[in-house]
Design an enzyme around this catalytic site. Structure first.
Site, PDB file in Angstrom:
ATOM      1  N   ALA A   1      83.782  41.398  25.049  1.00 52.55           N
ATOM      2  CA  ALA A   1      82.780  42.730  25.117  1.00 52.55           C
ATOM      3  C   ALA A   1      81.866  42.152  26.117  1.00 52.55           C
ATOM      4  O   ALA A   1      80.965  41.387  26.279  1.00 52.55           O
ATOM      5  CB  ALA A   1      82.106  43.163  24.061  1.00 52.55           C
ATOM      6  N   SER A   2      81.849  42.827  27.369  1.00 55.99           N
ATOM      7  CA  SER A   2      80.744  42.284  28.508  1.00 55.99           C
ATOM      8  C   SER A   2      79.626  42.669  28.261  1.00 55.99           C
ATOM      9  O   SER A   2      79.014  43.180  27.641  1.00 55.99           O
ATOM     10  CB  SER A   2      81.534  43.018  29.832  1.00 55.99           C
TER      11      SER A   2
END
Length: 391
Positions: free
Chosen positions: A100-101
């Site tokens: 998850a950025s």
């Protein structure tokens, strides 16, 4: 991000204020940020990047729910898979392969995407499903299609999206092919780093549509966000870069391991020797610095590896990716840097020329560079798309 900035973000409210103040969370995306928490799409065991430790650390929702929530709401990247799913245990694996950025990166790219009501969006790289959920909250789940190459990752994202009430169509497949069954799209966004923009994405995006992708060269692992607009005839897409990022690479475009011994079969002294006055810090550069990005644009099919500094000495290596050319610069504190190079290409000469080129043009930033994608391939440019070169 500094430690102080990290401490100023104790929760989603603080994160939202920080993103708004930084200008990456625009007002039109604020409702989606408030309604769709990243935590709803994270697994029980995560490996967030700890800014203080400078590495990924294992955090379990069951064992330490407070730390898990704190990282979920922080502006840090969170690894959710290692080694294409072969990894077991709680310690970090070898290579992160799904994540998850950072929220700041997510909303900067969504801002660049510039969606409008009714737009249909193709996302490449589903990951946890959070990015698709944000798009679906804004546009409606029926207007979002997301493609994920990893079956287990796709299944987990599909379950999370359904559970959250945003049943986006999650396609398990090779994102490089896009998803023609849902075309044409108004927008295409990739959440994986590219070394070549698949032309299928141009074909599946309507004329005037926008394609937002992290793109870079094999020179280094860094990327820059390209914001491309599809031409009126639909045959090409072109646009400028908006700033540096770093993403896990599209699996079909990962660079195979470069084996040093396949290049340097004897002693480094067997290469042609010279010296350079270029300072070490200009060659090594910042991780997301524009200099390394620009040099990579001018020195194609080349990998640069910066070794660790030991006892005041640091070697920097360059390897040709289409032949066995190599170069090495040895920096020693207080001494002139020595250079060796060998093979069909004189890689150091190319690198030095690229540095001069960048300096002579006024040290242009990322935003002055651009990318054009056509059926014949891709070209980069500085300031003017008419003055471009192939990469």
């Amino acid at each position: 991000m500094s430690t102080e900035a990290h401490e100023e973000r104790p929760g989603r409210t603080g994160l939202g204020r920080a993103l708004m103040a930084a200008g990456v969370l625009s007002r039109d995306w604020a409702p989606a940020f408030a309604a769709v928490p990243r935590s709803a799409f994270l697994p029980e065991l995560i490996w967030p990047y700890d800014m203080d430790a400078g590495r990924s650390v294992a955090v379990s929702l069951r064992k330490d729910p407070d730390a898990w929530a704190r990282y979920a709401d922080a502006d840090v990247p969170v690894v959710t898979q290692w080694d294409d799913g072969r990894h077991t245990g709680t310690e970090p694996g070898q290579v992160p392969t799904s994540s998850a950025s950072m929220p700041s990166v997510v909303f900067r790219m969504l801002r660049d995407l510039d969606v409008r009501p009714g737009d249909r969006v193709l996302e490449i790289g589903t990951g946890t499903g959070w990015n698709a959920a944000l798009l679906a909250h804004r546009l409606g789940a029926a207007n979002v299609v997301t493609v994920e190459v990893d079956g287990a990752v796709a299944d987990a994202a599909r379950r999370a999206l359904d559970a959250f009430g945003l049943p986006v169509r999650v396609v398990h497949g090779d994102g490089a092919r896009g998803f023609p069954g849902g075309a044409p799209y108004d927008r295409v966004i990739a959440t994986c780093g590219l070394r070549s923009v698949p032309y299928a994405w141009v074909e599946q995006c309507r004329p005037g549509g926008r394609i937002v992708v992290p793109w870079g060269t094999h020179y280094g692992n860094g990327d820059a966000v390209a914001r491309l607009v599809v031409s009126r005839d639909g045959r090409s897409a072109s646009g400028a870069f908006t700033g540096p990022v770093e993403f896990m690479k599209l699996r079909a475009q990962r660079l195979p391991p470069v084996v040093h011994s396949a290049y340097v079969t004897g002693s480094v002294a067997d290469g042609e020797e010279s010296a350079t006055s270029l300072p070490e810090e200009e060659i090594t550069g910042e991780r997301f610095g524009v200099r390394r990005f620009a040099v990579g644009l001018r020195v194609p099919d080349c990998l640069c590896v910066v070794a660790e500094k030991r006892d005041g000495a640091r070697p920097v290596w360059w390897y040709g990716l289409t032949d066995r050319s190599w170069a090495c610069v040895m920096f020693r504190d207080g001494d002139t840097a020595r250079v060796w190079q060998a093979g069909p290409r004189r890689l150091w000469d190319e690198v030095a020329a690229a540095h001069r080129w960048w300096e002579e043009r006024g040290r242009p930033g990322h935003e002055r560079f651009g990318l054009t994608v056509t059926p014949e391939g891709q070209r980069v440019w500085l300031d003017d798309p008419a003055d471009s070169w192939p990469v």
